[in-house]
Design a protein around this motif. Sequence first.
Motif, PDB file in Angstrom:
ATOM      1  N   LEU A 343      12.582  10.138  -1.235  1.00 26.66           N
ATOM      2  CA  LEU A 343      11.819   9.318  -0.294  1.00 26.66           C
ATOM      3  C   LEU A 343      10.569   8.793  -0.989  1.00 26.66           C
ATOM      4  N   GLN A 344      10.284   7.517  -0.793  1.00 28.33           N
ATOM      5  CA  GLN A 344       9.058   6.908  -1.327  1.00 28.33           C
ATOM      6  C   GLN A 344       8.336   6.207  -0.199  1.00 28.33           C
ATOM      7  N   SER A 345       7.026   6.445  -0.121  1.00 29.20           N
ATOM      8  CA  SER A 345       6.255   5.874   0.979  1.00 29.20           C
ATOM      9  C   SER A 345       4.836   5.574   0.516  1.00 29.20           C
ATOM     10  N   ASP A 346       4.218   4.549   1.108  1.00 32.34           N
ATOM     11  CA  ASP A 346       2.791   4.337   0.891  1.00 32.34           C
ATOM     12  C   ASP A 346       2.047   5.553   1.425  1.00 32.34           C
ATOM     13  N   THR A 347       1.013   5.962   0.712  1.00 35.70           N
ATOM     14  CA  THR A 347       0.265   7.152   1.117  1.00 35.70           C
ATOM     15  C   THR A 347      -0.238   7.056   2.554  1.00 35.70           C
ATOM     16  N   LYS A 348      -0.644   5.865   2.967  1.00 33.54           N
ATOM     17  CA  LYS A 348      -1.162   5.693   4.323  1.00 33.54           C
ATOM     18  C   LYS A 348      -0.083   5.886   5.384  1.00 33.54           C
ATOM     19  N   CYS A 349       1.192   5.782   4.978  1.00 34.70           N
ATOM     20  CA  CYS A 349       2.294   5.970   5.933  1.00 34.70           C
ATOM     21  C   CYS A 349       2.909   7.362   5.841  1.00 34.70           C
TER      22      CYS A 349
END
Length: 401
Positions: A343-349
């Motif tokens: 899983l890869q996500s923007d830190t804010k999300c």
Amino acid sequence: MQDAWVISVPLDKTSSKSVEKLKRFIGRTNLASCCKFSIPDLKVGILDSLLSVSDELSTLDMFTESVMIQTCKCMREVMEQAGDKVMEDVLANGAHITKQKDLHSTLKALLKSLRVDMMSYVTNFQWDEVKYPTSLPLSSLVNIIKKEVSQVKLEFKSRAATYSSVKKRLQNLEHQQEGSLKTCSLNGIVRREDLVVSEYLTTLLVLVSRRDYMQWEKTYESLSEFVVPRSSRKLCEDRAAGIFSVTLFKRVVCDFIAKAKERNLNPHRFNLREYSFDLDEKQQQERMELSVHKKEHYGTFMEWLKAIYNQVIISWIHLKALRVFVESVLRYGLPVNYQALLLQSDTKCSEKLREKLSSLFAYLDPTSAVSDVTCDIPGLSQQDYFSYICFPVNINLLDLS
């Protein structure tokens, strides 16, 4: 900034449905990306062996990441401290770097390219059967990776020390070219014809404070016997002082200096500058050779840093795969039946994604939400423990702060 996690859940009907729900949620919200993280069938071994390997993997994971951090830090420092003379024609396909912003942009571009390569490798991860044969026991695979990373660590220390030594020697010589007349090199300032050197005569170079020029002119001939009259010449000056030559008999040099002190001349106003053409030319040649050597060494050192960074990435991601496999067996039992996802996500999300994961897989371990439950998994604290297996992949190592 982005966060990346490798998670593992059982490969049963309930978990499969939860994974499908997760993928639909991600597709609907665009909070993250999700792909399969392929891990081959590895030798399980006995329970005691698994527990021992799990503990060793945790330690090795942290050690490997520390080597990667050191490598990234070194790349940044080497590029930032190299200076324009070394950077020219070495970076950015030979583009000349003449401004700090150009250096920053080049550094940023390099780190970005390394990050892209890293993420491409993680996203498309395939187990390297040649380097890490799946026929070997888990402990043997761990030892192979440990040996690789330890060797990189040793070579890194050696190469970094060599580069630092060359840089420091060059800095010391360049420092002699700069500064005040009290300390700087006199190469190019003093000419051979300025000095009288014979069997009986010699020329001293004296640093005289600007406010004491007149005093020097009045007194230098009388400071000792056998000083050649009218032999003093001002060779150069800066804001604070000037370099004067004075010719005298060799046998009275010590007496000349002693008498100067007896006359109570302030030592800060009168300083003997020792000078040798041969020594100065030797230092000049050494400085030029070191400058060339540093430029050459810079290129090879940077290429090596990039190469070993990619090498350690391979070892590190295989470590993550090993940790996921071992933990899945320990948590979900035998026969081995699990699925791993990246899983890869923007830190804010990331927080919203965590909440969704917790709600979807809470049934795997309802106690994971209880704050006073003790976590016994090596390398994880209570705040890192979830109902599903999760290991972070720090993809922010290359961020340029």
